[in-house]
Design an enzyme around this catalytic site. Structure first.
Site, mmCIF file in Angstrom:
data_model
loop_
_atom_site.group_PDB
_atom_site.id
_atom_site.type_symbol
_atom_site.label_atom_id
_atom_site.label_comp_id
_atom_site.label_asym_id
_atom_site.label_seq_id
_atom_site.Cartn_x
_atom_site.Cartn_y
_atom_site.Cartn_z
ATOM 1 N N ARG A 1 12.211 7.062 -0.739
ATOM 2 C CA ARG A 1 13.481 6.419 -0.393
ATOM 3 C C ARG A 1 14.585 6.798 -1.361
ATOM 4 N NH1 ARG A 1 9.790 2.385 0.673
ATOM 5 N NH2 ARG A 1 10.120 1.613 -1.415
ATOM 6 N N TYR B 1 4.266 4.562 9.809
ATOM 7 C CA TYR B 1 4.315 3.259 9.124
ATOM 8 C C TYR B 1 5.538 2.391 9.416
ATOM 9 C CZ TYR B 1 7.618 4.050 5.235
ATOM 10 O OH TYR B 1 8.729 4.252 4.478
ATOM 11 N N GLU C 1 -8.055 1.941 -6.842
ATOM 12 C CA GLU C 1 -7.824 0.502 -6.751
ATOM 13 C C GLU C 1 -9.046 -0.266 -7.250
ATOM 14 O OE1 GLU C 1 -6.095 -0.972 -3.136
ATOM 15 O OE2 GLU C 1 -5.239 0.974 -2.584
ATOM 16 N N HIS D 1 3.333 2.173 -9.445
ATOM 17 C CA HIS D 1 3.036 2.854 -8.186
ATOM 18 C C HIS D 1 4.149 2.597 -7.156
ATOM 19 C CE1 HIS D 1 0.849 4.371 -4.714
ATOM 20 N NE2 HIS D 1 0.998 3.207 -4.105
ATOM 21 N N ASP E 1 -9.157 3.687 -1.752
ATOM 22 C CA ASP E 1 -8.485 3.461 -0.473
ATOM 23 C C ASP E 1 -7.923 4.796 0.033
ATOM 24 O OD1 ASP E 1 -7.464 2.054 1.651
ATOM 25 O OD2 ASP E 1 -5.627 1.485 0.610
ATOM 26 N N ASP F 1 -5.045 -5.367 1.697
ATOM 27 C CA ASP F 1 -4.677 -4.457 0.617
ATOM 28 C C ASP F 1 -3.310 -4.842 0.089
ATOM 29 O OD1 ASP F 1 -5.071 -2.323 -1.111
ATOM 30 O OD2 ASP F 1 -4.184 -0.857 0.256
ATOM 31 N N TYR G 1 -0.209 -4.241 -3.050
ATOM 32 C CA TYR G 1 0.664 -3.133 -3.467
ATOM 33 C C TYR G 1 1.278 -3.588 -4.783
ATOM 34 C CZ TYR G 1 4.396 0.389 -2.371
ATOM 35 O OH TYR G 1 5.266 1.449 -2.346
#
Ligand code: MN
Length: 410
Positions: free
Chosen positions: A138, A239, A196, A129, A228, A122, A124
């Protein structure tokens, strides 16, 4: 192309499409098929009428539980089969026209997983996004991490839990960390989809080989819509530092008809300008993005359907050729049947966000539905449907849909 086959002009499955999939029926075992409008053509039955042997493709290849063996015949042959079907659909004298028994009604067949997924990666690759998530999790000032514009970020996903449209998904359970206390275990509370598009590898490489951006499309058989599913609360806690794991691996859903890269060729558009300039192995020639309109709908149990997102595959910052070049630049080999997904496809405005995490600003806002209902994330018994199609100069090529209902945790 003018066909003797009567077709609704709004169908995704026009004569310009001719996708491939796997079907069965009450009386037929699993086999390779194509779809035109709401009709299915049994390609094993058609092949037995000796229409593909001059192309070097024998009937047995179509008598299969998955497309992998057909795809492994190579693009020259699979392209020729698709072209031959199109020719037969335009020729009044064709064997296809005179053998109506090879046509099946969409309602009488069952559609299955099109490929045996050998491996799954997968990416990114939507800058919108990645920016939205960076802002939410963040730093709103420095949303993109330093590597993002230099390489197509990805992770190694789980192939075993990729399922076809129509297979319902149980809410996953796992470990989550409330802001004000120790970790807890239970059904995830923040269940989400990711809009996706996936591509399927059609030509293998050997260990230590790399695929250039120039050669990449020779290795891509076709595309599917890809949901997904993501458990955001499990994902957030687990993560760091190695990336997504159980928050993603419980399920991904795909549309059952694989639309070939050739069918999408006429819908190519330039991608966004990449700045700073990328390293040489990621440079590419030609027009590599695809103007593929996408939408996501949510339907509560006994409720009505609301389209909550409208996005487009053309927004991708990194294209499929760059993803494949990057994936193999270290000598990692690929197999026929490998699946590579784009990453969530978001556009610039809220309406085009490809996940509920973005639409609800991580749960700070509600997403209005018809009939007065609202959501921040997916509730039990909600049905999520993704659709996608290309349209240009009156020609339509689409994917149909990928649909699944979310059931309570098991
Ligand atoms: Mn994803």
């Amino acid at each position: 192309m003018k066909s003797w086959f009567k077709l609704d002009p709004t169908s995704d499955f026009s004569i310009h499409n001719i996708p491939f999939g796997i079907i069965s029926s009450a009386s037929l075992s699993k086999r390779v098929a194509t779809r035109i409008g709401d009709s299915i053509i049994d390609l094993y039955a058609l092949a037995k009428l000796d229409v593909f042997s001059s192309l070097g493709v024998l009937p047995d290849v179509f008598n299969a539980d998955f497309l992998n063996d057909f795809i492994a015949e190579g693009k020259e042959k699979t392209k020729a089969v698709r072209k031959k079907i199109q020719e037969m659909l335009t020729d009044d004298q064709s064997i296809l026209k005179h053998n109506p028994q090879v046509f099946l009604d969409e309602a009488e067949v069952q559609v299955h997983m099109p490929v045996k997924v050998t491996d799954y990666t997968d990416f990114y690759s939507s800058i919108e996004h990645a920016t939205n998530l960076g802002k939410l999790f963040r730093d709103p000032e420095n949303a993109l991490l330093p590597n993002w514009r230099h390489l197509p970020v990805g992770y190694h996903g789980r192939a075993s839990s990729i399922v076809e449209s129509g297979v319902n998904i149980h809410r996953p359970k796992g470990q989550m960390k409330p802001a004000d206390g120790p970790p807890v275990f239970g059904p995830c509370k923040l269940l989400d989809f990711e809009l996706e598009v996936g591509f399927i590898i059609g030509k293998e490489t050997q260990l230590s080989d790399s695929i250039s951006t120039e050669a990449a499309e020779e290795h891509i058989f076709g595309l599917v819509l890809f949901n997904d599913w993501s458990a955001r609360d499990i994902q957030k806690w687990e993560y760091v530092p190695l990336g997504p794991f159980l928050g993603k691996s419980f399920a991904s859903s795909i549309s059952p008809w694989v639309v070939t890269l050739e069918a999408l060729d006429r819908f190519r558009v330039p991608g966004p300008k990449q700045e700073p300039e990328v390293l040489d192995y990621l440079k590419y020639q030609g027009v590599r993005n695809i103007d593929l309109k996408l939408e996501v709908s949510l339907t509560p149990e006994n409720g009505s359907e609301t389209v909550i997102s409208e996005s487009n595959f053309k927004y991708m910052y990194w294209n499929m050729a760059q993803q494949l070049a990057h994936h193999t630049v270290n000598g990692c080999n690929v197999h026929v049947g490998d699946m590579m997904a784009s990453g969530t496809i978001s556009g610039k405005d809220e309406r085009s966000f490809g996940s509920m995490l973005e639409m609800s600003y991580a749960g700070k806002k509600t997403i209005p539905l018809r009939d007065g209902a609202e959501r921040k994330f997916i509730k039990d018994n909600d049905t999520i449907v993704m659709r996608g199609h290309c349209e240009k100069d009156g020609i339509r090529v689409g994917f149909g849909e990928v649909r699944a209902q979310v059931l309570a945790a098991k």
